[in-house]
Design a protein around this motif. Sequence first.
Motif, short mmCIF file in Angstrom:
data_model
loop_
_atom_site.label_atom_id
_atom_site.label_comp_id
_atom_site.label_asym_id
_atom_site.label_seq_id
_atom_site.Cartn_x
_atom_site.Cartn_y
_atom_site.Cartn_z
N VAL D 173 0.86 -1.10 0.22
CA VAL D 173 0.05 -0.02 0.05
C VAL D 173 0.96 1.24 -0.09
N VAL D 174 0.48 2.28 -0.89
CA VAL D 174 1.28 3.28 -1.03
C VAL D 174 0.12 4.46 -0.42
N ILE D 175 0.58 5.09 0.70
CA ILE D 175 -0.33 6.26 1.15
C ILE D 175 0.17 7.56 0.80
N GLY D 176 -0.59 8.24 -0.13
CA GLY D 176 -0.12 9.49 -0.84
C GLY D 176 0.74 9.38 -2.13
N ALA D 177 -0.11 10.00 -2.91
CA ALA D 177 0.28 9.79 -4.59
C ALA D 177 0.90 11.31 -5.04
N GLY D 178 1.53 11.93 -4.06
CA GLY D 178 2.04 13.32 -4.45
C GLY D 178 3.35 13.22 -4.93
N GLY D 179 4.05 14.29 -4.35
CA GLY D 179 5.51 14.48 -4.59
C GLY D 179 6.32 13.28 -4.55
N LEU D 180 6.65 12.96 -3.37
CA LEU D 180 7.26 11.53 -3.08
C LEU D 180 6.55 10.18 -3.46
N GLY D 181 5.25 10.20 -3.30
CA GLY D 181 4.58 8.94 -3.65
C GLY D 181 4.56 8.71 -5.10
N HIS D 182 4.56 9.86 -5.90
CA HIS D 182 4.30 9.34 -7.41
C HIS D 182 5.68 8.83 -7.90
N ASP D 200 -5.14 7.83 -1.54
CA ASP D 200 -5.01 9.29 -1.68
C ASP D 200 -6.27 9.87 -1.37
N ARG D 201 -6.27 11.24 -0.92
CA ARG D 201 -7.57 11.85 -0.77
C ARG D 201 -7.97 12.31 -2.30
N ASN D 202 -7.04 12.49 -3.13
CA ASN D 202 -7.35 13.43 -4.40
C ASN D 202 -7.42 12.46 -5.55
N ARG D 203 -8.67 12.65 -6.08
CA ARG D 203 -8.75 11.79 -7.25
C ARG D 203 -7.78 11.85 -8.61
N GLU D 204 -7.46 13.16 -8.52
CA GLU D 204 -6.47 13.50 -9.90
C GLU D 204 -5.12 12.55 -9.45
N ALA D 205 -4.90 12.73 -8.23
CA ALA D 205 -3.60 11.92 -7.99
C ALA D 205 -3.76 10.49 -8.16
N LEU D 206 -4.90 10.08 -7.89
CA LEU D 206 -5.23 8.69 -8.07
C LEU D 206 -5.11 8.04 -9.50
N LYS D 207 -5.66 9.11 -10.36
CA LYS D 207 -5.52 8.74 -11.81
C LYS D 207 -4.22 8.78 -12.09
N LEU D 208 -3.38 9.70 -11.90
CA LEU D 208 -2.09 9.74 -12.20
C LEU D 208 -1.24 8.37 -11.53
N ALA D 209 -1.64 8.09 -10.53
CA ALA D 209 -1.23 6.72 -10.04
C ALA D 209 -1.43 5.37 -10.54
N GLU D 210 -2.32 5.57 -11.19
CA GLU D 210 -2.80 4.34 -12.18
C GLU D 210 -2.03 4.41 -13.32
N GLN D 211 -1.83 5.65 -13.97
CA GLN D 211 -1.00 5.61 -15.08
C GLN D 211 0.48 5.19 -14.82
N LEU D 212 0.75 5.30 -13.53
CA LEU D 212 2.16 5.17 -13.39
C LEU D 212 2.54 3.64 -12.95
N GLY D 213 1.44 2.97 -12.57
CA GLY D 213 1.68 1.40 -12.19
C GLY D 213 0.89 0.95 -11.21
N ALA D 214 0.10 1.82 -10.60
CA ALA D 214 -0.96 1.23 -9.46
C ALA D 214 -1.91 0.18 -10.10
N HIS D 215 -2.09 -0.87 -9.21
CA HIS D 215 -3.10 -2.02 -9.71
C HIS D 215 -4.37 -1.48 -9.01
N GLY D 307 14.21 6.09 -18.42
CA GLY D 307 12.77 6.57 -18.45
C GLY D 307 11.86 5.80 -17.85
N GLN D 308 12.23 5.08 -16.71
CA GLN D 308 11.63 4.00 -15.78
C GLN D 308 10.85 4.92 -14.62
N VAL D 309 11.46 6.17 -14.54
CA VAL D 309 10.98 6.91 -13.39
C VAL D 309 11.08 8.27 -14.11
N THR D 310 9.93 9.06 -14.18
CA THR D 310 9.49 10.37 -14.75
C THR D 310 9.14 11.16 -13.76
#
Lengths: 341, 341, 341, 341
Positions: D173-182, D200-215, D307-310
């Motif tokens: 589990v990753v809590i927080g998909a912001g600066g460090l979390g992403h 995360d509280r923020n749905r936009e952050a969760l969208k980004l998380a999905e693009q970055l590899g969240a299952h 390119g594995q971390v952007t």
Amino acid sequence: MRAVRLSGYHQQPVVEEVAEPTVTGPLDVVVKIGGAGVCRTDLHIIEGQWADRTGVPLPYTLGHENAGWVHEVGPAVTNVEVGDTVILHPTPTCGLCLACRSGNDMHCTSSSFPGLDSDGGMAEYLLTGARACVKLDPRTRPQDVAALADAGITAYHAVRKAIPLLHPGTTCVVIGAGGLGHIGIQCLAALSSTTIVVVDRNREALKLAEQLGAHHTVVADGTQLASVADITGGRGAEVVLDFVAEQGAEHDGFAMTARAGSYYVIGYGGTITIPTLDIISTERNIVGNIVGSYTELAELMVLAQSGQVTLHTRTYPLAAAPEALEDLDAGRVRGRAILVP
Amino acid sequence: MRAVRLSGYHQQPVVEEVAEPTVTGPLDVVVKIGGAGVCRTDLHIIEGQWADRTGVPLPYTLGHENAGWVHEVGPAVTNVEVGDTVILHPTPTCGLCLACRSGNDMHCTSSSFPGLDSDGGMAEYLLTGARACVKLDPRTRPQDVAALADAGITAYHAVRKAIPLLHPGTTCVVIGAGGLGHIGIQCLAALSSTTIVVVDRNREALKLAEQLGAHHTVVADGTQLASVADITGGRGAEVVLDFVAEQGAEHDGFAMTARAGSYYVIGYGGTITIPTLDIISTERNIVGNIVGSYTELAELMVLAQSGQVTLHTRTYPLAAAPEALEDLDAGRVRGRAILVP
Amino acid sequence: MRAVRLSGYHQQPVVEEVAEPTVTGPLDVVVKIGGAGVCRTDLHIIEGQWADRTGVPLPYTLGHENAGWVHEVGPAVTNVEVGDTVILHPTPTCGLCLACRSGNDMHCTSSSFPGLDSDGGMAEYLLTGARACVKLDPRTRPQDVAALADAGITAYHAVRKAIPLLHPGTTCVVIGAGGLGHIGIQCLAALSSTTIVVVDRNREALKLAEQLGAHHTVVADGTQLASVADITGGRGAEVVLDFVAEQGAEHDGFAMTARAGSYYVIGYGGTITIPTLDIISTERNIVGNIVGSYTELAELMVLAQSGQVTLHTRTYPLAAAPEALEDLDAGRVRGRAILVP
Amino acid sequence: MRAVRLSGYHQQPVVEEVAEPTVTGPLDVVVKIGGAGVCRTDLHIIEGQWADRTGVPLPYTLGHENAGWVHEVGPAVTNVEVGDTVILHPTPTCGLCLACRSGNDMHCTSSSFPGLDSDGGMAEYLLTGARACVKLDPRTRPQDVAALADAGITAYHAVRKAIPLLHPGTTCVVIGAGGLGHIGIQCLAALSSTTIVVVDRNREALKLAEQLGAHHTVVADGTQLASVADITGGRGAEVVLDFVAEQGAEHDGFAMTARAGSYYVIGYGGTITIPTLDIISTERNIVGNIVGSYTELAELMVLAQSGQVTLHTRTYPLAAAPEALEDLDAGRVRGRAILVP
């Protein structure tokens, strides 16, 4: 100052006057030598075995196992001061490569090796670097600990790597109870509760091994494989530390290793020849070992200063270096010969 | 039921009627076979190479790489039920020795190996034990995963051991992109960001390797040492996984290994011959590898069921077992041949 | 047979006649009890603290720390025979879940806990399972080792986890030199060369600690934080093993932990309250510890049988169980009280 | 040169002319800044939260997340040359203490922290040390990677420590998909096959998380504990990485952690309050995390350059520093704000 100089291969080094080294780089340290160990590698150097590997120009000063007192420091040195008692890691390292940055400074990509590839410590003074200096209790006599700088750190490094495999109930075979081996046995006894089995040709060495913590001793008279099999219920040892690795020991070592066990090569000279089927069907490992890291030397000095690791030494004045080398070659040195300038 | 029986060495096995196995012990499990892999080891068994090691009485049923559905369970079995889809660890283990109790059940001191030392899975039913059964998603087709039971678990085991050494910036050489190697490459890609370099004689195998995640491929045409040196800036690879370990690969493997690196022996057939000086002066390791543990098979099935590890297979009906063995021997099988009863 | 039965919470258990247990499952083992430890947890059970957690129906037999001789075995038991001397892991485990298969059987997902959630070992006979039995040298007296079955294994488990952090030069603080702590100190001394600092309120306990290997002892009289700071040069200890973890010890423990160090919680009863800033800015860890695994008990028995870990015990006949519980509650037991049927 | 100077707490820093730094020590390095990250810690500094901890005299220059080009080097610097593109580890370290010698330079006993306790990198030039410089591919634009110097290395350090626990079949589990979390999510995806669940509280952050590899993604709307329980079959996650650790996340984090699992604290601000019984009965760990080591930054740069971390960044000219700080404070920055001199 006086120094033990090698002027040509296949001839005895001589004690000569040379200029004292001085600090030039910001992290340089000059150490007044209190004790310099005489090692079998010195004999090999004289025989020319290292000539091609190091390419060191002759004449130069021998001595790669050194301890003493800090005499002069460069302007960026912060870890030691003039007058400090120190033991020296054999390789002054760069501190900047990834190996150094990971704590594996023995794999530094730009270190030197005084006594092998540059002027060493069989002299009144030695030029080394701040990163090689381990500060000691000022009451320590350098001549009492110098042998830990190379023999000690090498034995400790191998033992420390093996400790996670040596939980109670396991057996560790030590092949060779000489210079390195007799330190290795003490490190094993200090850091584990494994059953220690020592194998050596020399009965005197085995007696010493018993005093230092060996639970079983085995004379290497041709029956050593059977003896180790007996002691281990036929399974072999979870770890074998081979401080010899030549003249047949390298075959014994792997053969004495249990299924899923590890054979640590520390000595050298022989050649292993093993079918890959034997490696995979029993999942045994062959583990290479080189000199330890700086932090390992620091740890070993903790063991030494608390009396958990002690050395058998015989001292010679610096002028008697040729005699010490002859004694070593002739097998007349028990423990380690130490030159005291 | 029908089974692929070996009646004498150096002769083809034949498909015969034999009695179905039944549960007798409390932890016994009978599995209806859905897929049984055909392995090069089966050819070696027929050639008699294992006769002395296993002492298995003939005739007996081949097949050590099996998956299917649970058909009958003993009274103490609690981890699977009749009807469950399962893949089988190759060795039913005792669960009571210290190796089993430590999670190293491949070193169980009293396991059997169906297909090698007792009746195997090239049949309609197989007798195994509860401890060998990994329960799968019921939608899994056993024939699609059977090859993971032996080839897969062996490759995964070696990769998993190597992963802690393979941080970003390292290089891992894979020698051999065949049955085991093509799974190993996928495991490396799934579990690390190391640079994967694959070495094989076969250009088709190298093409597949690229699709599966290899960053560099090297044709083993005599220039492979130079190629790996080029790719690694002359340093060699931190890890070499040798799925061949014969016909010269075992020399390449150690030579391609970097200072402080590890050479993993997984294939077999050759003999390593290495001076101990080469081992200690660079502190390289030679790591033995056997089949993996039960939990490793369970982990590998997670990778398989999520599509991160896929297999190339070709199926044959059980009756065509002799043909499958001939195709394998003749090099006509791409990926793995699977018998489907 | 006679057994110490609890018929209701908040009342003393009584010794009654009950039926002897017999083997029903294939892996069942009945053990004739030679010694059953009396633990503070037994007092907590009587007080009803565990009633909701275990839901055990009353009356039932107490006793979760047991050793004896195998009396009867189920048909699938292969690791022990009738007559064997054994010490019992407290939790008979399934052997089939992933925790058991990984060697972490204390996290078995379907184990029982005799003495807590089913009939225990304060009786003439106990029903347990094959997987709980560690076979001992037949000369061992069960009453001499029973306390290792729970107190011992818990202390050993924590120490074993901490050993990789405890290289020479480090400091380990032990809070509490009582039942568990006095075993932990011996394990530390056997398996490491760390500097051992023991903190306890009781000066008698500290005297014992010194005899068992403590290098420094600290009276917990309110100055203990300052004392540990003095001993560690202000840095704190790399590892703190807290066998108390209540009544303020849980605050001391974290405060005594050095930067990048680890605080091991083994006792319980208190509550830690720590700002996350304090955790991250110093990168300290808080490590939970439960009873050890079966293999850890086997390892501990090696230490015990070689005399490296010894126990202070006081024996009572089974009929005197109420008296033993009263003595424990009143602080009149030094070391561990053991019932001998 | 121009620099972003803080002259008093609770007031905006201003861009002023100050003297350029120059090399004085042998291992000094002056870097021409190409990008300097704007971090929430800068806001905390302005608020005076760090005043007592650092005691830095005002005015001074902010900026602890820097990349650029080497401008001048001291005479003992060998790892970089003038003109090299570099990213800077936040703490120039001594290289001589045991922490530095062990590869744990973030625990250096005599490091500085430019931007916190001395002049930082929100300026045209920064004075740092050789040991802080990671050399990059010359094609790298410093502004594109600067945020890896602090946010990135902190996330990578925690993930790297957790990887050995995250074999296939586990959940993280990753809590927080912001600066460090992403960044953490990308590191997890690159280095493991664990199932990644992002809260995360923020749905936009969760969208980004999905693009970055969240299952799986979970909105922290009060139902997050139940959601994680659902996803993990009630067991919880083997690892929880808490990049928030305040405002209740620190309670969620421990509660979401499975039996025998580990809760990694990376964010800060809150306070954990946990009964020791809960820690020991489930054997859960609480793991502190600070900024990573130099070698970890070097490894992270490998992931970044392949390119594995952007990073998601928004650039501002140096003169707009006050505006960037205001945008950050007001939540108007997506990803990381970077000052470009």
